[in-house]
Design an enzyme around this catalytic site. Structure first.
Site, PDB file in Angstrom:
ATOM      1  N   SER A 168     -35.094 -17.175 -23.481  1.00 64.14           N
ATOM      2  CA  SER A 168     -36.754 -16.683 -24.597  1.00 64.14           C
ATOM      3  C   SER A 168     -37.737 -16.445 -23.719  1.00 64.14           C
ATOM      4  O   SER A 168     -38.127 -17.040 -22.873  1.00 64.14           O
ATOM      5  CB  SER A 168     -36.885 -17.900 -25.333  1.00 64.14           C
ATOM      6  OG  SER A 168     -37.791 -18.063 -26.128  1.00 64.14           O
ATOM      7  N   TYR A 181     -35.881 -27.245 -26.385  1.00 64.88           N
ATOM      8  CA  TYR A 181     -36.031 -25.574 -26.370  1.00 64.88           C
ATOM      9  C   TYR A 181     -35.628 -24.500 -25.801  1.00 64.88           C
ATOM     10  O   TYR A 181     -35.536 -24.000 -24.945  1.00 64.88           O
ATOM     11  CB  TYR A 181     -36.331 -25.063 -27.834  1.00 64.88           C
ATOM     12  CG  TYR A 181     -36.212 -23.911 -27.589  1.00 64.88           C
ATOM     13  CD1 TYR A 181     -34.911 -23.214 -28.825  1.00 64.88           C
ATOM     14  CD2 TYR A 181     -37.045 -22.859 -27.793  1.00 64.88           C
ATOM     15  CE1 TYR A 181     -34.779 -21.973 -28.997  1.00 64.88           C
ATOM     16  CE2 TYR A 181     -36.976 -21.896 -27.842  1.00 64.88           C
ATOM     17  CZ  TYR A 181     -35.240 -20.708 -28.145  1.00 64.88           C
ATOM     18  OH  TYR A 181     -35.002 -19.919 -28.760  1.00 64.88           O
TER      19      TYR A 181
END
Length: 277
Positions: A168, A181
């Site tokens: 990400s 995350y």
């Protein structure tokens, strides 16, 4: 804190619907291949499944519990003229990963491509808001699941196989609301580079894709705060969130022979954000 039981969320309930449709005719770049894609019931995973099928691959669709979304993806694959297998379960469970790979081999006879796409995220304003349960769960899904699945798949991967992991933009830029995350995404990038070094001698390439803000069920179904959703994607240089079918071509490139001289690398479909990674 967002209730975690909302995740991963149904794509069928989103308005507007994410765009998963492949944009171009296929050219047989994955003809005869078998691909296992986690989180393929919706979002980026669905778009990757659709594009891989258009390029000739049979698809194993791994997902947690969204049976209607998974069946929709399976029908998309079949409409492209290739075979689909749906397998429901938790990739954070090693036994499930072993069973899932065994089912793929039993159904298709081989495995050529592993796409580690599934993930979860939970927004928190302060590090003290992250419960021990949430911290363990996020790592269990996002990085342990990748280890478990690759361990299960490894005996079946031959020279020419490809593994594509989903990291990400938060790994590179950080995210003040997604501490756990973004930490898992850093681990995924390191895993990608290290696994590439481990497998490249056997002719197996390992790469990753680091999407920016993409319109999928992950964020509106509990993965982002309501305040963030109001301006989701507007901070990118393109001024909008991306669509799943704008990310899927990166997964196709890394899985096919077009990327035969690439391993240990990360592609960045993120709306123009410069991350130098």
């Amino acid at each position: 804190m967002i209730h975690e039981d909302q995740l991963p969320g149904h794509e069928s309930g989103l308005d507007p619907k994410p765009e998963w449709q492949p944009r171009y005719p296929g050219s047989g770049r994955l003809k005869g291949k078998v691909a296992l894609i986690t989180g393929a019931d919706s979002g980026i995973g669905r778009a990757v499944a659709a594009l891989y099928a258009r390029e000739g691959a049979d698809i194993a669709i791994l997902y947690l519990c969204e049976h209607d979304d998974a069946e929709k993806t399976a029908q998309i694959v079949r409409d492209e003229g290739t075979r689909a297998l749906t397998i429901a379960g938790d990739i954070g469970d090693k036994a499930f990963c072993n069973d899932a790979v065994a089912r793929v081999i039993a159904e298709f006879g081989k495995l050529d491509i592993v796409v580690n796409n599934a993930g979860e995220q939970h927004p928190d304003q302060d590090i003290t808001d992250i419960t021990e349960e949430q911290l363990k769960r996020t790592f269990q899904t996002n990085i342990f699941g990748m280890f478990f699945l690759v361990q299960a798949a490894r005996p079946h991967l031959k020279s020419g196989a490809a593994i594509v992991n989903c990291t990400s933009v938060t790994m590179y830029q950080g995210s003040k609301e997604l501490l756990d995350y973004s930490s898992t995404k850093g681990a995924i990038t390191a895993f990608t580079r290290s696994l590439s070094e481990n497998l490249i001698g056997d002719g197996i390439r390992v790469n990753a894709v680091a999407p920016g803000p993409i319109w999928t069920p992950l964020n509106p179904c509990g993965g982002a705060s309501p305040e963030k959703l109001e301006t989701f994607g507007e901070s990118t240089p393109m001024g909008r969130p991306g669509q799943p079918n704008e990310v899927a071509p990166s997964f196709l490139f890394l899985a096919c022979n077009d990327a035969s001289y690439m391993s240990g690398q990360v592609l960045h479909p993120n709306g123009g954000m410069i991350v130098n990674g």
